[in-house]
Structure formats: C-alpha cells, structure tokens
Design a protein around this motif. Structure first.
Motif, PDB file in Angstrom:
ATOM      1  N   TYR A 287     -13.893   2.763  35.245  1.00 24.31           N
ATOM      2  CA  TYR A 287     -12.685   3.535  34.918  1.00 24.31           C
ATOM      3  C   TYR A 287     -13.097   4.966  34.685  1.00 24.31           C
ATOM      4  O   TYR A 287     -12.651   5.705  35.008  1.00 24.31           O
ATOM      5  CB  TYR A 287     -11.742   2.809  34.060  1.00 24.31           C
ATOM      6  CG  TYR A 287     -10.480   3.218  33.581  1.00 24.31           C
ATOM      7  CD1 TYR A 287      -9.755   4.278  34.639  1.00 24.31           C
ATOM      8  CD2 TYR A 287      -9.697   3.097  32.553  1.00 24.31           C
ATOM      9  CE1 TYR A 287      -8.696   5.153  34.541  1.00 24.31           C
ATOM     10  CE2 TYR A 287      -8.414   3.674  32.077  1.00 24.31           C
ATOM     11  CZ  TYR A 287      -8.181   4.753  33.213  1.00 24.31           C
ATOM     12  OH  TYR A 287      -6.571   5.203  33.096  1.00 24.31           O
ATOM     13  N   ALA A 288     -14.090   4.996  33.336  1.00 21.07           N
ATOM     14  CA  ALA A 288     -14.568   6.184  32.954  1.00 21.07           C
ATOM     15  C   ALA A 288     -15.219   7.008  34.098  1.00 21.07           C
ATOM     16  O   ALA A 288     -14.973   8.194  34.245  1.00 21.07           O
ATOM     17  CB  ALA A 288     -15.500   6.046  31.890  1.00 21.07           C
ATOM     18  N   MET A 289     -16.151   6.490  34.735  1.00 18.83           N
ATOM     19  CA  MET A 289     -16.877   7.253  35.930  1.00 18.83           C
ATOM     20  C   MET A 289     -15.905   7.570  37.093  1.00 18.83           C
ATOM     21  O   MET A 289     -16.088   8.743  37.668  1.00 18.83           O
ATOM     22  CB  MET A 289     -17.953   6.390  36.327  1.00 18.83           C
ATOM     23  CG  MET A 289     -18.938   5.985  35.490  1.00 18.83           C
ATOM     24  SD  MET A 289     -19.413   7.417  34.491  1.00 18.83           S
ATOM     25  CE  MET A 289     -20.369   8.543  35.634  1.00 18.83           C
ATOM     26  N   TRP A 290     -14.790   6.793  37.312  1.00 19.28           N
ATOM     27  CA  TRP A 290     -13.868   7.365  38.356  1.00 19.28           C
ATOM     28  C   TRP A 290     -13.140   8.450  37.875  1.00 19.28           C
ATOM     29  O   TRP A 290     -12.904   9.423  38.673  1.00 19.28           O
ATOM     30  CB  TRP A 290     -12.834   6.156  38.408  1.00 19.28           C
ATOM     31  CG  TRP A 290     -11.739   6.706  39.658  1.00 19.28           C
ATOM     32  CD1 TRP A 290     -11.796   6.731  40.839  1.00 19.28           C
ATOM     33  CD2 TRP A 290     -10.472   7.201  38.959  1.00 19.28           C
ATOM     34  NE1 TRP A 290     -10.414   7.314  41.208  1.00 19.28           N
ATOM     35  CE2 TRP A 290      -9.854   7.561  40.241  1.00 19.28           C
ATOM     36  CE3 TRP A 290      -9.743   7.554  37.929  1.00 19.28           C
ATOM     37  CZ2 TRP A 290      -8.346   8.384  40.475  1.00 19.28           C
ATOM     38  CZ3 TRP A 290      -8.458   7.988  37.993  1.00 19.28           C
ATOM     39  CH2 TRP A 290      -7.995   8.421  39.035  1.00 19.28           C
ATOM     40  N   HIS A 291     -12.909   8.633  36.562  1.00 18.74           N
ATOM     41  CA  HIS A 291     -12.145   9.958  35.978  1.00 18.74           C
ATOM     42  C   HIS A 291     -13.341  11.077  36.113  1.00 18.74           C
ATOM     43  O   HIS A 291     -12.901  12.237  36.391  1.00 18.74           O
ATOM     44  CB  HIS A 291     -11.956   9.758  34.456  1.00 18.74           C
ATOM     45  CG  HIS A 291     -10.528   9.267  34.369  1.00 18.74           C
ATOM     46  ND1 HIS A 291      -9.223   9.816  34.953  1.00 18.74           N
ATOM     47  CD2 HIS A 291     -10.222   7.999  33.823  1.00 18.74           C
ATOM     48  CE1 HIS A 291      -8.431   9.104  34.520  1.00 18.74           C
ATOM     49  NE2 HIS A 291      -8.753   7.988  33.927  1.00 18.74           N
ATOM     50  N   ALA A 292     -14.605  10.831  35.677  1.00 21.53           N
ATOM     51  CA  ALA A 292     -15.582  11.852  35.707  1.00 21.53           C
ATOM     52  C   ALA A 292     -15.796  12.046  37.159  1.00 21.53           C
ATOM     53  O   ALA A 292     -15.954  13.546  37.289  1.00 21.53           O
ATOM     54  CB  ALA A 292     -16.834  11.238  35.353  1.00 21.53           C
ATOM     55  N   LYS A 293     -15.598  11.461  37.939  1.00 27.22           N
ATOM     56  CA  LYS A 293     -15.917  11.961  39.480  1.00 27.22           C
ATOM     57  C   LYS A 293     -14.806  12.746  40.085  1.00 27.22           C
ATOM     58  O   LYS A 293     -14.936  13.518  41.019  1.00 27.22           O
ATOM     59  CB  LYS A 293     -16.092  10.704  40.625  1.00 27.22           C
ATOM     60  CG  LYS A 293     -17.540  10.060  40.327  1.00 27.22           C
ATOM     61  CD  LYS A 293     -17.843   8.943  41.100  1.00 27.22           C
ATOM     62  CE  LYS A 293     -19.154   8.078  40.720  1.00 27.22           C
ATOM     63  NZ  LYS A 293     -19.382   6.904  41.743  1.00 27.22           N
ATOM     64  N   SER A 294     -13.575  12.313  39.464  1.00 26.87           N
ATOM     65  CA  SER A 294     -12.315  12.967  39.779  1.00 26.87           C
ATOM     66  C   SER A 294     -12.272  14.440  39.145  1.00 26.87           C
ATOM     67  O   SER A 294     -11.338  15.232  39.252  1.00 26.87           O
ATOM     68  CB  SER A 294     -11.015  12.162  39.581  1.00 26.87           C
ATOM     69  OG  SER A 294     -11.234  10.930  40.330  1.00 26.87           O
ATOM     70  N   GLY A 295     -13.249  14.723  38.390  1.00 31.71           N
ATOM     71  CA  GLY A 295     -13.177  16.059  37.658  1.00 31.71           C
ATOM     72  C   GLY A 295     -12.749  15.975  36.226  1.00 31.71           C
ATOM     73  O   GLY A 295     -12.483  16.925  35.694  1.00 31.71           O
ATOM     74  N   SER A 296     -12.131  14.792  35.939  1.00 31.52           N
ATOM     75  CA  SER A 296     -11.370  14.661  34.567  1.00 31.52           C
ATOM     76  C   SER A 296     -12.291  14.143  33.389  1.00 31.52           C
ATOM     77  O   SER A 296     -12.558  13.120  33.240  1.00 31.52           O
ATOM     78  CB  SER A 296     -10.304  13.806  34.628  1.00 31.52           C
ATOM     79  OG  SER A 296      -9.454  14.439  35.746  1.00 31.52           O
ATOM     80  N   ILE A 297     -13.295  14.971  33.087  1.00 29.16           N
ATOM     81  CA  ILE A 297     -14.425  14.642  32.132  1.00 29.16           C
ATOM     82  C   ILE A 297     -13.792  14.283  30.724  1.00 29.16           C
ATOM     83  O   ILE A 297     -14.131  13.088  30.264  1.00 29.16           O
ATOM     84  CB  ILE A 297     -15.380  15.732  31.838  1.00 29.16           C
ATOM     85  CG1 ILE A 297     -16.029  16.121  33.128  1.00 29.16           C
ATOM     86  CG2 ILE A 297     -16.390  15.363  30.799  1.00 29.16           C
ATOM     87  CD1 ILE A 297     -16.997  14.962  33.747  1.00 29.16           C
ATOM     88  N   ASP A 298     -12.484  14.913  30.219  1.00 31.67           N
ATOM     89  CA  ASP A 298     -12.144  14.709  29.138  1.00 31.67           C
ATOM     90  C   ASP A 298     -11.482  13.267  29.113  1.00 31.67           C
ATOM     91  O   ASP A 298     -11.407  12.552  28.126  1.00 31.67           O
ATOM     92  CB  ASP A 298     -11.023  15.619  28.753  1.00 31.67           C
ATOM     93  CG  ASP A 298     -11.623  17.041  28.506  1.00 31.67           C
ATOM     94  OD1 ASP A 298     -12.833  16.919  28.116  1.00 31.67           O
ATOM     95  OD2 ASP A 298     -10.931  18.043  28.457  1.00 31.67           O
ATOM     96  N   ALA A 299     -10.663  12.889  30.121  1.00 34.75           N
ATOM     97  CA  ALA A 299     -10.229  11.664  30.468  1.00 34.75           C
ATOM     98  C   ALA A 299     -11.331  10.716  30.358  1.00 34.75           C
ATOM     99  O   ALA A 299     -10.983   9.475  29.780  1.00 34.75           O
ATOM    100  CB  ALA A 299      -9.305  11.480  31.723  1.00 34.75           C
ATOM    101  N   ALA A 300     -12.372  10.813  31.028  1.00 34.58           N
ATOM    102  CA  ALA A 300     -13.307   9.807  31.042  1.00 34.58           C
ATOM    103  C   ALA A 300     -14.166   9.613  29.501  1.00 34.58           C
ATOM    104  O   ALA A 300     -14.452   8.438  29.039  1.00 34.58           O
ATOM    105  CB  ALA A 300     -14.265  10.262  32.024  1.00 34.58           C
TER     106      ALA A 300
END
Length: 763
Positions: A287-300
């Motif tokens: 879940y965290a890495m999906w956010h990171a790959k989507s460009g949402s580092i803060d969400a990750a």
C-alpha cells in the motif's frame, strides 16, 4: 486485550490464553449485547483494543450508546472508527444517527444531513454494496421541500447529479438505479431525457460489466473475518489471495475511468483489505509503495506510520520506512527510525548495530561510523557479525586494509571460538594475498577449537593448501585433518589411509572434476560405505541411501544425494514386474494339480525366488490350488508389454482359444494338456479355490423345463467354436451380444465362447 476478561455484573472470569482467540471474542461480544451499557462499555473497549478494525464490534458498541441516547459518547465512537472501518453497515448506522440528531433542526439540520451523505459517499461510495446508500440519499434529496421554482430546479439538479454518479458505480443495485434514473428523467422532460440517457447508456453498460467481473472477486472474501495475526491456515491464505486478486483487478482500471477516480477506488480497496489483513506487513508495504510510485510520498509515509502502530515489532517495515525517508533526503527522520530500532541499547540486535553503522557511513561519514562502532562493541549484545561488517566496510568502502586488519584482530581475541568468524577473517587475508598470516590464523584457531567444531575450518585450511600450497604442505594438512577428525565421526575407521577420493578432491576445481559423473557417484558411494563399514545398516538403506555422502573428508558429493532422514519402503517383499518374458526361457519344473499333466513350458516367473526369497513350493501350491479350467485359461493369455494389457486383444484371444469344456452331467473334467505359452507371474494368480470353491460340472445341471433350451445353447456354442471368429473386437462383442451367451451362473464372461460351467469358475 488482557489475558482475563471480567464479566461485569457477576464476578466470574473468562480466561483467554490467546488474546486473538476468535471464538472467545465472539462469545464475549454476544454476552455484551445483553448487558447494560455501563457494564458492556469496558468489554467493548477491551475487544476493540485487540481488534481495532472490527467494524461489527464498533457498530454493536455505537448502537448500544444510541439506544440510551448518549449522543456525545456516540460521536466520540464514530470519530474513532469511521475512517478506519470502511464498511457499509457501520456507515449507515452513522447516517441514521446524523438524521436522528438533525431531524428537528429544520433547514439547518437538512443541510447537515446532506453534508453527512456527501461525506459518507466520498469514502464508501465505491463499495459494491453501496447501492442502498445511493438510493437513500436520492430519496432524502427528493423529500426536501421546494418553496419556489428555483429551489425545485436546484433540487432536480442535485438529484440528477447523484443519479449520474450512482449509475456509473459498479454496485449490486446498478440496474435498479438505472431504471429509476430513466423514470426520473422521463418524468422531468422526455425531450431532455432522450439526450441524457443516450449519453449515459454506454457508461452504465461499462459499469455493469465491471460490476459482474468485480463480483467474482468479492464473492470470495469473508466479510465477517476478524483481523488476527497470520497463522498460515488454509482459510487465511485463501483470503489473502482473494484480496490480492481484487487489488490487481482494481489496479488494472477495468472501467477505464480517469486516474483520480481510479486511484480513489484502489485506495478504498486497500483500506478495506487492511481491515481484515491488519497484521500482514506485506500488504502495508504494498500500500505504501503504491502511493510512492503514484507520486504521493506524503501518503506513503502516513501509511508507514500507521503500519508501525499496527505492527510495532516489525523491523522490516521500519527499514522500509527509513529507506523511503532517506531516498527523499529526509536524513533526520530516517535517523530517528534507526534509533527506534536500537531501542534502549539493552535488547539491541546485532543487525540493528550493523545497519545503523552503514547508515551513518552513508550520511555522516567515516568518523561517525567509527565512533558508533567503538561504542557498539561494548554492548553485551554485540556479536562477531558487527566486527565482520565494520571491518569489511573499512576495507571495501574506506580502502583502509590496515584498519580492517586491526578490527579482525581485535575481534579474534573475543570470538576465537566462532568458526564462522575464523573463516571470514581467512577470506579477508586471502584478498590481501597474506598466505603467511592465513596459515598462522588456521594454526591458532585449530589449536583452540574443539575437534567437533573445527570441521569447517579444516576444510577451508585443506582447500587453501590445495589451491595455494605445494604438494608437501597439501598432503601434510590432509593427513593432519584426518588425524584430528578421526574420532568425530567425520572420518571412517580407514580415514588415515590415502584413497582415490582424496585425489579427486585435490585435483578438482569449482564444478570441474577429474572424473565422470558416474565415477564420481561411485566414489561417493564407496566413501559412504567406508564410513559405515562397521555399522549395522538396513538392507533398504544400502539400496537407497548410498548416495548420501557427507563432505567430511574429501568433499565428494554424489549426484544421487539422498537425505539419510528419508524413510524408504521395504523392497524385500516387492515382486518386480518383468514384461520381458519369452516362451521357453526361465521355466520352472513344477507339479500340477490332479488331473493336469506336467507341461514342459508351464506358468513361470523367474524372479520370484530371487527377489521374494521364496522357494519353488510356493509356486507349486498356487498351481495345485488352481482349477484346471482356470489354468488353461491363464495359459492362453498373451504376453503383454506393460502392466495394463489391451482389453480388445485379450478378448479376441480368449474368444478364439481352444479351452475344452467338460461333458455335462459328469462329475469331473478330463485332463487336458496345457499349451506352451508363458503365463503371468504368480502375483496375478491371487484367487485360489480355497477362498472361491469351484463347483463341479454336475452342479450346473439345468432345470427340467429348460433342458431343451440348454441343449440348443450348447449346439450354438459348439458351432461358434467350429467357425473362426472375426478379428475385429467390436464385431466379436456385437455377435456375442446378439447370441446372448450370458453365463448360467451369473458371472460375466465378456463375450467369451466358453460354456457357463467353466466361466463360472472364477467366482
């Protein structure tokens, strides 16, 4: 949850050894339903401490508060659970509470309720079960009073927007919503409805198709499952796979909607998944890495922070979180994460020390890493791993072999008893081409290590001399090794003698050997035998376990390596199937039953006495107990290549075989010579007359009323045997079926031309 749940109201205690005991939890929750809220509240709090994502317990808790009109407590509970429990029943309970609170507040209350609906649909509107929520919202909007034409128009626009969102959301009620939308538009304006419906029809069709596909994945999910740590059960694995498949489906954006809406659905699916697989670190990481790959580092980062609250003991998630922070240049947050891994220093693991040294070397330089290493080596939990890691870091990264050598020497004073540390130090010295110190290291280590712990060191010493030493030193070390290990079981009684295995080991390199693989297997078997020459070894082990060779002396390993722990079947009682039976080869001179003459080429199985350890009498006993007709029948069976003969071929031969039948009315059968055709082994002759007595021919006398029919049948059978039958098996079966040659005794003869007296002999 505490190990003890107290039932308020009486003083009984319910002991639960495992706080994740699902059955005990369900029982406790059911008991709380019948208690006053003042007594039930502590129970709910204990339950929800262990299962913070159990939406059904949150709903049960909040409904108990709503029953007694405790609005403040209800609001507090909703604020704690709603965003972490995206489940439709809980959110519908929230809407009921909001509508109840704002029911008498007029326009202001209606606006608050509308905002609550929008808030709810923004979180759970994508749920496949959200259809009733959309319909309830639409009904609420339609019920709002409109005092003017403008207000009526605004209400219709609001209803239309909600409908248009609902009909493109894959839910169980999507078709019902579409019909209601059609009726709504037609009731407002048929002319306008035509254009709007034609515009949204393709979107609705796409959503309906996606719903049907999504439903296949959703049906495999257990929505009543409690979030417990993984135990490896089959049910848990099924649920994990079901969620992974649903996530992969949603990530594929099957409805081809915009990225924002697609990402929203993926987030919703992950959040629902974590309600049930709350203790699975791989899903938090995904879940965290999906956010990171989507460009949402803060969400990750927020996901990682949540994951560490759920799994505070997971080192993997902490390292992954620190890696993400370090990758974006946030050094201080990363350092705090590593320091949290170090803890208070008392229970710090060696791995935490090593990773923190590497982090300091990357971010703050050589001196910071060196300073921490000097402090870490004073820790009681500092193992030889820390010394090896820092020494190799100094050697490879800092290009300082002197520092690395000093670290290894310092560690040697503390870890001389660790064979692995000795080998790592030897590898380091090998890189320096320091053969003198390598030999000195081996001598120091072998003089202090017990013989049973020095096996690997001796192997490495031998390998070193074979690679870098001369012939004299090579032979000397091998002899010393054999002497040192002769009493440990690593070497056999004859280990002090030189062997060909030693030569093969000395002159091998990597996977290259001075012999073929067959020869290598042979040497390995011989080495194993030499080690176990004085041990009592089972015969089955000798047959199957010789491929297992320890690398204690020469390092030879057989290509047929088999673990000694494997339990093998006892092959002593096995009769080997041999299809290579030839007429006249390996026949036994046997006797036959009374009335059956001895044949020079009778039934035989040349492997019985060799494998089974049995004598000829066993075979003779079988033949003596076998009825003559059955012996004749078996003698006519063909030799087959394989365990399963061709049925059609067997039938054809049996139908055309010349097996004489006894005369009706006589008590016995005349002796008949056996054809010289080899028969199957005695393992096939498992049915004897002792267990299945063979009636004589006289027992098959027909009734008086059927004598004429019986004579006619015999004449037909005689005519059948006097004419050659066709070779085609199918045609043979058709002829026999037409003639109705069923056995008088009820036994199935599969179209055989043998009379009923003989066909019944097989029981």
């Amino acid at each position: 949850m505490e190990a003890e749940f107290r039932r308020v109201g009486d003083q009984d205690c319910k002991l639960v050894d495992d706080k994740y005991n699902v059955e005990a939890t369900e029982s406790l929750a059911n008991e709380a339903l019948h208690l006053p809220i003042s007594e039930a509240a502590p129970i709910y709090e204990q339950l929800l401490t262990v299962f913070p994502t159990a939406a059904k317990y949150w709903k049960q808790y909040v409904e108990a508060q709503m029953v007694v009109n405790n609005d403040e407590a209800t609001k507090q509970i909703f604020s704690r659970c709603l965003l972490n429990c995206l489940q439709i029943p809980l959110w519908r309970c929230y809407i009921r509470f909001i509508r109840k609170v704002n029911d008498k507040k007029g326009v202001e209350g209606q606006e608050e309720t509308r905002k609550a609906f929008d808030f709810m649909l923004s979180y759970v509107g994508a749920d496949i079960a959200s259809g009733p929520v959309w319909m309830e919202y639409i009904t609420f909007l339609k019920s709002l009073p409109a005092l003017s034409t403008q207000e009526e128009s605004q209400r219709m626009i609001a209803v239309r927007k909600v409908y248009q969102k609902a009909i493109v959301t894959p839910t169980h009620h999507i078709e019902q919503l579409w019909k209601e939308y059609e009726n709504f538009e037609n009731s407002v304006s048929r002319q306008l409805a035509k254009g709007l419906l034609s515009e949204y029809q393709p979107k609705f069709n796409s959503a309906r198709a996606v719903y049907r596909e999504r439903k296949k994945y959703v049906d495999g999910i257990d929505w009543n499952m409690l979030a417990v740590p993984p135990t490896g059960s089959y049910k848990e694995e099924l649920q994990w796979m079901a969620w992974k498949k649903l996530l992969a489906f949603e990530k594929g954006n099957p409805q081809r909607i915009d990225n924002g809406s697609s990402n929203k659905r993926i987030i919703f699916t992950y959040e629902q998944c974590l309600m049930y697989l709350y203790h699975y670190p791989d899903l938090w990481y995904d879940y965290a890495m999906w956010h990171a790959k989507s460009g949402s580092i803060d969400a990750a980062i927020k996901v990682f922070q949540r994951s560490l609250k759920a799994l505070p003991d997971s080192e993997m998630l902490r390292y992954a979180y620190g890696e993400l922070e370090e990758s974006r240049g946030a050094i201080q947050p990363t350092k705090k994460i590593y320091e949290s891994l170090l803890g208070d220093g008392v229970n710090t693991t060696a791995l935490a020390h090593i990773q923190f040294i590497r982090f300091l070397r990357r971010t703050e330089g050589v001196e910071a890493a060196r300073k921490y290493f000097l402090d870490a080596r004073k820790s009681p939990n500092c193992t030889y791993h820390v010394y090896v890691a820092y020494a190799m870091m100094a050697f490879c990264l800092d290009k300082d072999p002197k520092m690395a050598h000093n670290v290894f020497e310092a560690g040697l004073k503390r870890f001389m008893h660790e064979p692995v540390y000795i080998l790592e130090y030897a590898d380091f010295l090998t890189r320096l081409n320091d053969d003198r110190n390598i030999r000195a290291l081996f001598e120091r280590a072998l003089s202090s290590l017990p013989s049973e712990e020095s096996v690997e060191v001796w192997k490495r010493f031998t390998s070193f001399e074979q690679t870098y030493g001369d012939l004299a030193s090579m032979l000397k070390v091998e002899r010393r090794k054999k002497e040192a290990l002769s009493g440990t079981g690593e070497e056999g009684p004859s280990s002090l003698e030189s062997s060909l295995q030693d030569v093969a080991s000395r002159y091998s390199f990597m996977d290259l050997w001075p012999c073929s693989s067959k020869e290598l297997d042979h040497l390995a078997r011989q080495e194993w035998l030499a080690k176990n020459i004085n041990k009592k070894v089972e015969k089955s082990t000798m047959l199957n376990g010789l491929g297992f060779v320890d690398e204690g002396s020469t390092g030879l390993t057989s290509n047929l390596a088999v673990s000694s722990k494997v339990v093998y079947p006892d092959t002593n009682q096995m009769v080997i199937y041999d299809p290579r039976q030839k007429p006249g080869a390996g026949n036994f001179q046997t006797t036959t039953a009374a009335g059956v003459p001895t044949a020079s080429k009778s039934l035989s199985n040349p492997v019985i006495a060799a494998v089974g350890g049995q004598t000829m009498s066993a075979f003779d006993e079988i033949l003596e107990a076998t009825p003559p007709a059955l012996v004749a029948f078996l003698s006519n069976l063909p030799v087959v290549e394989g365990p399963i003969p061709d049925v059609d071929v067997v039938l054809s031969i049996c139908l055309q075989s010349d097996v004489p039948a006894p005369q009706p009315g006589k008590s016995g059968a005349a002796p008949m010579p056996l054809p010289s055709i080899p028969a199957p082994s005695t393992s096939d002759l498992s049915v004897s007359s002792k267990s299945h007595p063979i009636p004589s021919a006289s027992s098959f006398k027909p009734a008086k009323g059927k004598r004429k029919h019986f004579d006619r049948q015999e004449e037909e059978e005689a005519s059948v045997q006097s004419h050659p039958l066709p070779r085609d098996a199918f045609r043979i079966r058709q002829i026999q079926k037409a003639r109705g040659t069923a056995s008088q005794t009820g036994s199935a003869s599969y179209g055989s031309a043998i009379s009923g007296d003989l066909s019944g002999s097989t029981g």
